[in-house]
Structure formats: C-alpha cells, structure tokens
Design a protein around this motif. Sequence first.
Motif, PDB file in Angstrom:
ATOM      1  N   ALA A 133      25.841  42.696  43.031  1.00  0.00           N
ATOM      2  CA  ALA A 133      26.193  41.907  44.215  1.00  0.00           C
ATOM      3  C   ALA A 133      24.973  41.706  45.112  1.00  0.00           C
ATOM      4  O   ALA A 133      24.757  40.619  45.660  1.00  0.00           O
ATOM      5  CB  ALA A 133      27.318  42.598  44.989  1.00  0.00           C
ATOM      6  N   SER A 143      22.819  43.124  51.738  1.00  0.00           N
ATOM      7  CA  SER A 143      23.626  42.671  50.605  1.00  0.00           C
ATOM      8  C   SER A 143      24.189  43.839  49.798  1.00  0.00           C
ATOM      9  O   SER A 143      25.291  43.737  49.243  1.00  0.00           O
ATOM     10  CB  SER A 143      22.813  41.741  49.704  1.00  0.00           C
ATOM     11  N   GLY A 192      28.017  44.286  49.349  1.00  0.00           N
ATOM     12  CA  GLY A 192      28.623  44.403  48.028  1.00  0.00           C
ATOM     13  C   GLY A 192      29.588  45.577  47.943  1.00  0.00           C
ATOM     14  O   GLY A 192      30.670  45.466  47.357  1.00  0.00           O
ATOM     15  N   VAL A 210      30.791  36.535  45.133  1.00  0.00           N
ATOM     16  CA  VAL A 210      31.069  37.927  44.757  1.00  0.00           C
ATOM     17  C   VAL A 210      32.525  38.266  45.054  1.00  0.00           C
ATOM     18  O   VAL A 210      33.214  38.899  44.252  1.00  0.00           O
ATOM     19  CB  VAL A 210      30.117  38.888  45.500  1.00  0.00           C
ATOM     20  N   GLU A 231      30.642  34.751  40.389  1.00  0.00           N
ATOM     21  CA  GLU A 231      29.192  34.786  40.572  1.00  0.00           C
ATOM     22  C   GLU A 231      28.466  33.876  39.587  1.00  0.00           C
ATOM     23  O   GLU A 231      27.512  33.174  39.956  1.00  0.00           O
ATOM     24  CB  GLU A 231      28.669  36.220  40.409  1.00  0.00           C
ATOM     25  N   PRO A 282      27.589  47.083  42.973  1.00  0.00           N
ATOM     26  CA  PRO A 282      26.960  46.741  44.259  1.00  0.00           C
ATOM     27  C   PRO A 282      25.524  46.245  44.103  1.00  0.00           C
ATOM     28  O   PRO A 282      25.070  45.401  44.882  1.00  0.00           O
ATOM     29  CB  PRO A 282      27.019  48.064  45.041  1.00  0.00           C
ATOM     30  N   GLU A 286      33.570  45.184  47.334  1.00  0.00           N
ATOM     31  CA  GLU A 286      34.170  45.907  46.207  1.00  0.00           C
ATOM     32  C   GLU A 286      35.370  46.730  46.661  1.00  0.00           C
ATOM     33  O   GLU A 286      36.389  46.816  45.967  1.00  0.00           O
ATOM     34  CB  GLU A 286      33.129  46.815  45.562  1.00  0.00           C
TER      35      GLU A 286
END
Length: 363
Positions: A183, A144, A148, A285, A290, A180, A152
């Motif tokens: 996320a 994850s 993230g 995300v 979120e 991140p 991004e």
Amino acid sequence: MLFDLFQRHAAGHISILNLFHYITFRAGAACLTALMLSLALGNPLIARLRRIQRGGQPIRALGPERHLVEKAGTPTMGGVLILVSLLGSTLLWADLTNGFVWAVMMITLAFGAVGFADDYLKLSRRNTDGVSMRMRLGCEFVVSLLGGIWLESLMPPDLANHLAFPFVKDLLLPLGYAFPVFAMITITGFGNAVNFTDGLDGLAIVPVTIAALVFALISYLVGNHIFADYLQLHAVPGTGELGIFCSALVGAGLGFLWFNAPPAAVFMGDTGSLALGGALGAVAVAVKHELVLCIVGGLFVIETLSVIIQVFWYKRTGRRVFLMAPLHHHFEKKGWPESKIVIRFWIVSIVLGLCGLATLKLR
C-alpha cells in the motif's frame, strides 16, 4: 455533516429528505459543490497568490527553453484550491462515521502538506530546490505506510491483506504483513507519478479527473454487495462512501481546470500533484483495485517509466533515450505545440479510463 443532519430528520418519514440516504444523490451534490467552491474561490485565491509570490513559480533552467518565457510569473500552490474544494465538499456530503472517508482524507491532506512545504521552500529560496528528496520520500513513506495499516484495519478479514487481480475473479494473492508495504508503494508511487506528469498547463488535472470519475463508480459498486456479486468483484463494505470523495475530486478538478487551462493562470504545484496522486492511490488500496489504477492511471505510469528509463540508461551509457524526461518534455523538444501534447495525452487518458471500466465486467 449534511448526511448526519438529514438522516436524523428523515428517520421514520417518507419525504424528499430521504434522498440524502442515497450515495448517488450525495455524489452528484458533492461534485457540484466542489465545482462551485472552486469557481467561487479561484480568482480571489489566485490574486492573493500573485501578491504573495511576486515572481511566481521558479522555472527549472534545464527544462524546455520556452517555459522560461511563457510560464514565468505564474503563481503556484493552486493545489490549495483543489484541497479546500475537495475536502470541504466531502465533509459536507459524506458519512463522517465512515472510517474509509477519514483515512483517505487524512492521506490526501498529509501528502498535500508535504507538497506545500516543498512549494514554500522553492518560493522562499527563489529556485527549484525544495524539500530534499530523501526527506520528502521519507515523509511520504511514513504517511502511506500508516495509511495502509489504517485502511487494512477497515477491510473484511478475508480481503484485508490480499492483492486482487483484474480479469481473474477467484485469484487473491495473500501478502500478509507485506500488505502495508505494498500500500505504501502504491500510494507514494502514484503521488510522485502525478507530480512527474504535472509539467504542462492542464496536463495532469484532466487525467486525475478521469481516474477519479472511474474510481467513483468502482467505489460505489464495490461498496454495494449486490452490484459487487453481479460483477464478480470483491465487495468491501463501507467503500461506497468513497464515491462521494471521488465525485468531489471530479468537481474540484474541473473547477481547477477552469483556471489551469492553457495559458494557466495558476499551477497546482506539488501541493496539488502529490495530494491528488496520494488520494488516487489511497482509494485504489481501499477498494482493492490497485492494479486497475495502473490501467486507469496508465498515463502517470508511462510518464514515470520515462523518467526511470532515462536516468537508468544515461547512468549506464551516457546517452539519453528521450530528448528530455518526463515524456511530455520529449515531445516539446520535438517541436510539438503544448496544446497538441496536452490534448493527445488527454485522449490517451480517456482510452485508458475506458479500459479500466472494461475490467469491471471482464473480471
């Protein structure tokens, strides 16, 4: 795949092939394709899982007593059916040059792989001890976090590392290098939240399908700058294609429910629950919603909080807040029939989904 093929053939021509340019058409096709794949592959896959697993999913001895009788022998790893239908349909109908599609698919597949390993160890050892919690969370955090960073990098610079808030259109919280990590928490948190919820026949898959339906619409609107401007949303170019992914998830979820409806012929297992939760977190995300996911997926949040509260209070006082956690087991202990718990939790999910949709106009 089909999008690229028909795009080449339809270039410069006004014909029915131009339908394949429209996300709405491809989203509907992806949903139907995933549904048909699930229904076609379901019975053969379940029969094979029964042959391979013999005794089915190991039932937790500390769980409700009736599970030891009613659910014994039911095969698990049904999440494979969801993943094959979801990813197969997405590959068929989505624009495969879109980075968001690949990022979300890879996160989903990676979480599914972690869940598959956990299910496999439980089956091979014939107990409920799969991958260690430290190893499992470590793998999920790495996946994850990298996911993230990937997501991004695909976002507009003015939104990339910011947190958006529902109802407050002009408020963006800059997270900088912490984005991140945020996320990572979102994706991993929802992966495990769905996993906590998956304890009764049909309980988890319907709320997942509802959330996927809501985020199919959100993805489409956020990816279209005209609709995003009108609804005062933060536009994220390219995320419209995630509507294809979410629609495929709706179809795959409905197809799986056909076999998972009480009494379940197959359980999704960690293979499915971790993958589905990770998928929802990744999409949220990507589209900068979120916090809205916490509303739409509020049932998963409630189930997770019930576990956290139970563990925290028991360690401090030696007493339990709930008869058993997660929350659906509490109602089982109170004597509620499984069907009543499941249907009432579905109703809660529908209400929360509608609340999530309301944020689109109220922001």
